[in-house]
Design an enzyme around this catalytic site. Structure first.
Site, PDB file in Angstrom:
ATOM      1  CG  LEU A  52       8.496  42.512  31.522  1.00 29.11           C
ATOM      2  CD1 LEU A  52       7.439  42.069  30.866  1.00 29.11           C
ATOM      3  CD2 LEU A  52       9.160  41.346  32.287  1.00 29.11           C
ATOM      4  CG  HIS A  53      15.187  44.254  30.392  1.00 31.54           C
ATOM      5  ND1 HIS A  53      15.934  43.104  29.904  1.00 31.54           N
ATOM      6  CD2 HIS A  53      15.596  44.025  31.719  1.00 31.54           C
ATOM      7  CE1 HIS A  53      16.415  42.355  30.767  1.00 31.54           C
ATOM      8  NE2 HIS A  53      16.437  42.749  32.086  1.00 31.54           N
ATOM      9  N   GLY A 104       9.440  41.470  36.846  1.00 25.72           N
ATOM     10  CA  GLY A 104       8.998  42.526  35.771  1.00 25.72           C
ATOM     11  C   GLY A 104       9.961  43.620  35.498  1.00 25.72           C
ATOM     12  N   GLY A 125      15.796  41.631  27.089  1.00 27.76           N
ATOM     13  CA  GLY A 125      16.426  40.387  27.665  1.00 27.76           C
ATOM     14  C   GLY A 125      14.949  39.537  27.745  1.00 27.76           C
ATOM     15  CG  HIS A 126      12.521  40.308  31.133  1.00 31.56           C
ATOM     16  ND1 HIS A 126      12.963  41.429  31.694  1.00 31.56           N
ATOM     17  CD2 HIS A 126      12.866  39.718  32.308  1.00 31.56           C
ATOM     18  CE1 HIS A 126      13.379  41.571  33.036  1.00 31.56           C
ATOM     19  NE2 HIS A 126      13.464  40.331  33.306  1.00 31.56           N
ATOM     20  CD  GLN A 155      17.563  33.039  38.352  1.00 31.22           C
ATOM     21  OE1 GLN A 155      17.221  33.821  39.529  1.00 31.22           O
ATOM     22  NE2 GLN A 155      17.018  33.531  37.351  1.00 31.22           N
ATOM     23  CB  SER A 208      15.130  45.230  36.090  1.00 30.37           C
ATOM     24  OG  SER A 208      14.645  44.281  35.238  1.00 30.37           O
ATOM     25  CE  LYS A 249      22.406  40.986  33.604  1.00 28.25           C
ATOM     26  NZ  LYS A 249      21.613  40.689  34.858  1.00 28.25           N
TER      27      LYS A 249
HETATM   28  P1  AMP Z   1      14.492  38.978  36.386  1.00 23.86           P
HETATM   29  O1  AMP Z   1      13.162  39.714  36.089  1.00 23.86           O
HETATM   30  O2  AMP Z   1      15.848  39.715  36.605  1.00 23.86           O
HETATM   31  O3  AMP Z   1      14.227  37.811  37.716  1.00 23.86           O
HETATM   32  O4  AMP Z   1      14.854  37.892  35.185  1.00 23.86           O
HETATM   33  C1  AMP Z   1      13.733  37.186  34.513  1.00 23.86           C
HETATM   34  C2  AMP Z   1      14.573  36.537  33.878  1.00 23.86           C
HETATM   35  O5  AMP Z   1      15.142  37.114  32.723  1.00 23.86           O
HETATM   36  C3  AMP Z   1      15.604  35.380  34.172  1.00 23.86           C
HETATM   37  O6  AMP Z   1      15.668  34.081  33.605  1.00 23.86           O
HETATM   38  C4  AMP Z   1      17.060  36.239  33.821  1.00 23.86           C
HETATM   39  O7  AMP Z   1      18.141  35.488  33.512  1.00 23.86           O
HETATM   40  C5  AMP Z   1      16.549  36.651  32.280  1.00 23.86           C
HETATM   41  N1  AMP Z   1      17.165  37.864  31.972  1.00 23.86           N
HETATM   42  C6  AMP Z   1      17.489  39.084  32.631  1.00 23.86           C
HETATM   43  N2  AMP Z   1      18.290  39.726  31.931  1.00 23.86           N
HETATM   44  C7  AMP Z   1      18.460  39.295  30.834  1.00 23.86           C
HETATM   45  C8  AMP Z   1      19.365  39.495  29.564  1.00 23.86           C
HETATM   46  N3  AMP Z   1      19.887  40.686  29.718  1.00 23.86           N
HETATM   47  N4  AMP Z   1      19.326  38.644  28.480  1.00 23.86           N
HETATM   48  C9  AMP Z   1      18.651  37.602  28.628  1.00 23.86           C
HETATM   49  N5  AMP Z   1      17.876  37.426  29.750  1.00 23.86           N
HETATM   50  C10 AMP Z   1      17.754  38.074  30.775  1.00 23.86           C
END
Ligand code: AMP
Length: 274
Positions: free
Chosen positions: A31-32, A29, A34-35, A151, A184, A147
């Site tokens: 969300l930005h 969550g 990237g998501h 993982q 986030s 990123k």
């Molecule tokens: P998170 O909510 O941080 O667990 O991220 C969820 C998914 O979004 C994961 O696969 C992250 O690698 C991806 N993600 C996070 N930040 C970015 C970003 N800046 N650009 C592309 N994908 C991202």
């Protein structure tokens, strides 16, 4: 967009969507962009796009303050609607975890290095929840950001070792105009912190330029990056191949340069793939 809070309900719904390809974007969550780019890629590729929002307790260490992790459910829901998500899954912890858990262990040689040094056990928790979510959603494709390179590698490895019929789609890192990778956690940064954090992507760019100019010694490249990050508290600067083995010399098309730093109290990671 359908929203499910309950594991049984989403499973029942998705079971009726047979013969449609399912694309899955697991998130925590807040969300930005990237998501959103992961969701857009899933939208292009799949008939049904499922996004999960779950702040997974098992991937946080006892010392890490999970309560402080940003939660913006209403805004996230709006973003998902705008991004044409079909199904949003927002389970509670008790929906996902049982009293008696069968645990999954990430391979220690790849999970207790880099991120796993400061965050031992983090990837065990990540894989545990991703495997559960995969079993609930049963996606054909799952979208992960480059990123979080370690993982991504460990999830891909889990898919292979457990013979899961899921294609993992790596997605490019989305950045601010300054180069700072969207995260986030960026919401924790003051404007002064942001200026400092901009050094992270700049240091990676400098390293890439040096490689393009012919410098292939990873020791030298790491020291150049560390110099650029001198004003930050460095957790690690590492150069590995795509199997996450350390390398002495840059391997063309098979190298990832990774950086983790603390900016104030905020831990940030970034990387670049060569
Ligand atoms: P998170 O909510 O941080 O667990 O991220 C969820 C998914 O979004 C994961 O696969 C992250 O690698 C991806 N993600 C996070 N930040 C970015 C970003 N800046 N650009 C592309 N994908 C991202």
């Amino acid at each position: 967009m359908k929203i499910f809070y309950n594991t049984k309900d989403i499973q029942t719904y998705l079971a009726t969507q047979n013969s449609q390809s399912i694309g899955f974007v697991p998130t925590m969550g807040a969300l930005h962009e990237g998501h959103i780019s992961l969701i857009a890629t899933a939208r292009q590729k799949c008939h049904i796009v499922v996004v999960s929002i779950f702040i997974n307790p098992t991937q946080f260490l006892a010392s890490e303050d999970i309560e402080k992790y940003p939660s913006k459910l209403l805004a996230d829901e709006k973003i998902c609607r705008l991004a044409k998500v079909d199904v949003l899954f927002v389970p509670t912890v008790s929906q996902i975890y049982h009293k008696l858990e069968t645990k999954l262990l990430a391979p220690s040689s790849k999970a207790y290095i880099l991120e796993g040094i400061d965050r031992p056990g983090h990837f065990d928790g990540v894989l545990q929840v991703v495997l559960k979510l995969f079993h609930i959603v049963r996606p054909d494709f799952a979208f992960f950001g480059k990123k979080d390179a370690q993982q991504l590698y460990l999830v891909q490895n889990m898919v292979e070792t457990y013979f899961l019929d899921i294609t993992i789609v790596p997605c490019e890192t989305v950045r601010e105009t300054t180069g700072l990778a969207k995260s986030s956690r960026n919401s924790y940064l003051s404007s002064d912190d942001r200026t400092k954090a901009d050094q992270i992507s700049k240091s990676l760019k400098t390293a890439v330029k040096k490689v393009q100019a012919g410098e292939h010694s990873t020791e030298l490249l790491k020291s150049i990056i560390k110099e650029k990050l001198a004003n930050l508290s460095i957790c690690y600067v590492e150069i590995v191949d795509k199997q996450f083995d350390s390398i002495d010399t840059i391997k063309p098309n098979d190298t990832i340069i990774l950086v983790a730093v603390h900016v104030g109290k905020t831990r940030l990671i970034d990387n670049i793939w060569l």
